[in-house]
Design a protein around this motif. Sequence first.
Motif, short mmCIF file in Angstrom:
data_model
loop_
_atom_site.label_atom_id
_atom_site.label_comp_id
_atom_site.label_asym_id
_atom_site.label_seq_id
_atom_site.Cartn_x
_atom_site.Cartn_y
_atom_site.Cartn_z
N LYS A 185 67.79 52.90 29.72
CA LYS A 185 67.17 54.10 30.30
C LYS A 185 67.92 55.37 29.90
O LYS A 185 68.29 56.20 30.74
N ARG A 186 68.10 55.53 28.59
CA ARG A 186 68.76 56.73 28.06
C ARG A 186 68.06 57.14 26.77
O ARG A 186 67.20 56.43 26.24
N GLU A 187 68.41 58.32 26.29
CA GLU A 187 67.85 58.79 25.03
C GLU A 187 68.49 58.02 23.86
O GLU A 187 69.70 57.78 23.86
N ALA A 188 67.68 57.65 22.90
CA ALA A 188 68.20 56.96 21.73
C ALA A 188 68.96 57.92 20.82
O ALA A 188 68.62 59.10 20.71
N VAL A 189 69.99 57.40 20.18
CA VAL A 189 70.75 58.18 19.19
C VAL A 189 70.51 57.51 17.84
O VAL A 189 71.15 56.49 17.51
N PHE A 190 69.60 58.06 17.09
CA PHE A 190 69.24 57.46 15.81
C PHE A 190 70.17 57.98 14.71
O PHE A 190 70.50 59.16 14.64
N ARG A 191 70.59 57.07 13.83
CA ARG A 191 71.57 57.42 12.79
C ARG A 191 71.05 57.18 11.38
O ARG A 191 71.80 57.16 10.42
N ARG A 192 69.74 57.00 11.30
CA ARG A 192 69.12 56.81 9.99
C ARG A 192 69.75 55.63 9.24
O ARG A 192 70.13 55.72 8.08
N ALA A 193 69.87 54.54 9.97
CA ALA A 193 70.50 53.35 9.38
C ALA A 193 69.76 52.09 9.82
O ALA A 193 69.04 52.10 10.81
N ALA A 228 65.60 50.01 21.03
CA ALA A 228 65.39 48.99 22.07
C ALA A 228 66.49 49.04 23.13
O ALA A 228 66.22 48.94 24.33
N ARG A 229 67.75 49.22 22.69
CA ARG A 229 68.86 49.31 23.64
C ARG A 229 68.72 50.54 24.54
O ARG A 229 68.94 50.46 25.76
N ALA A 230 68.36 51.64 23.94
CA ALA A 230 68.22 52.87 24.71
C ALA A 230 67.13 52.74 25.76
O ALA A 230 67.27 53.21 26.90
N PHE A 231 66.04 52.08 25.40
CA PHE A 231 64.97 51.86 26.37
C PHE A 231 65.46 51.00 27.52
O PHE A 231 65.22 51.31 28.70
N ALA A 232 66.16 49.92 27.19
CA ALA A 232 66.66 49.02 28.23
C ALA A 232 67.69 49.71 29.13
O ALA A 232 67.76 49.45 30.33
#
Length: 269
Positions: free
Chosen positions: A261-269, A255-259
């Motif tokens: 306007k950047r690629e999300a960095v997922f950390r499997r958490a 949600a933060r990445a969308f707001a």
Amino acid sequence: MDVADGTEHLSVRRAGATLILTLNRPEAKNALSLPMLVGLHDGWLAADEDDGIRSIVLTGAGGAFCAGMDLKALAGTGMAGERYRDRLRSDPDLHWKAMLRHHRPRKPVIAAVEGYCVAGGTEILQGTDIRVAGESATFGLFEVRRGLFPIGGSTVRLPRQIPRTHALEMLLTGRPYTAAEAAAIGLIGHVVPDGTALEKALAIAEQINACGPLAVEAVKASVYETAEMTEADGLAAELKRGWPVFDTADAKEGARAFAEKREAVFRRA
């Protein structure tokens, strides 16, 4: 044996977050062998256990996917890789897990098919999630033509994956199907120019890898576990599986990445 080493008939390599398993017995059109089955079994488990792996691509070497069981071995003339026999004795279910009959990896599995994908090859295919094939690929369940039974799961799975009339025709005639026919009946999802199936499969894998891994795995699990439920039971199970995803740090990051306007960095958490 370190799964990274594969076996003499199953090659393993990483491409970013994708594990690529290659059936590697081209002189026999990648017919199933003990080393291949052991390598597949270990590859599926390694992918399950490694959180850095987000997708799996299954393909074949030498312009073929898999021509099924080694009929010479079935006739009693021996099967390559006798030194793996103890693995089969220690786990009599190993071959069914390898062929995705008795095991479903939690990571998405994408099949990249070139050439022959028949008999046991078409049976393994039914255990994969997304399927890409070169335009000259050949599919089919030839067992009845040899007086055999497609015991890798096809009489159960195929009518659940494609319309029953097409499933029965494939099962009862034992005839070959072109890639175009396989796509038309829904057995595969993409037909691409010959020699580019792996490239297309890896492109799909990259799209999956860019998504939240916890969400991806929950979605895959939900699709399969609700497949035979009533709609009411399935919807209840979906909520049980899906709601916890919203509480993860990855969901908040998405949600933060969308707001922002950047690629999300997922950390499997």
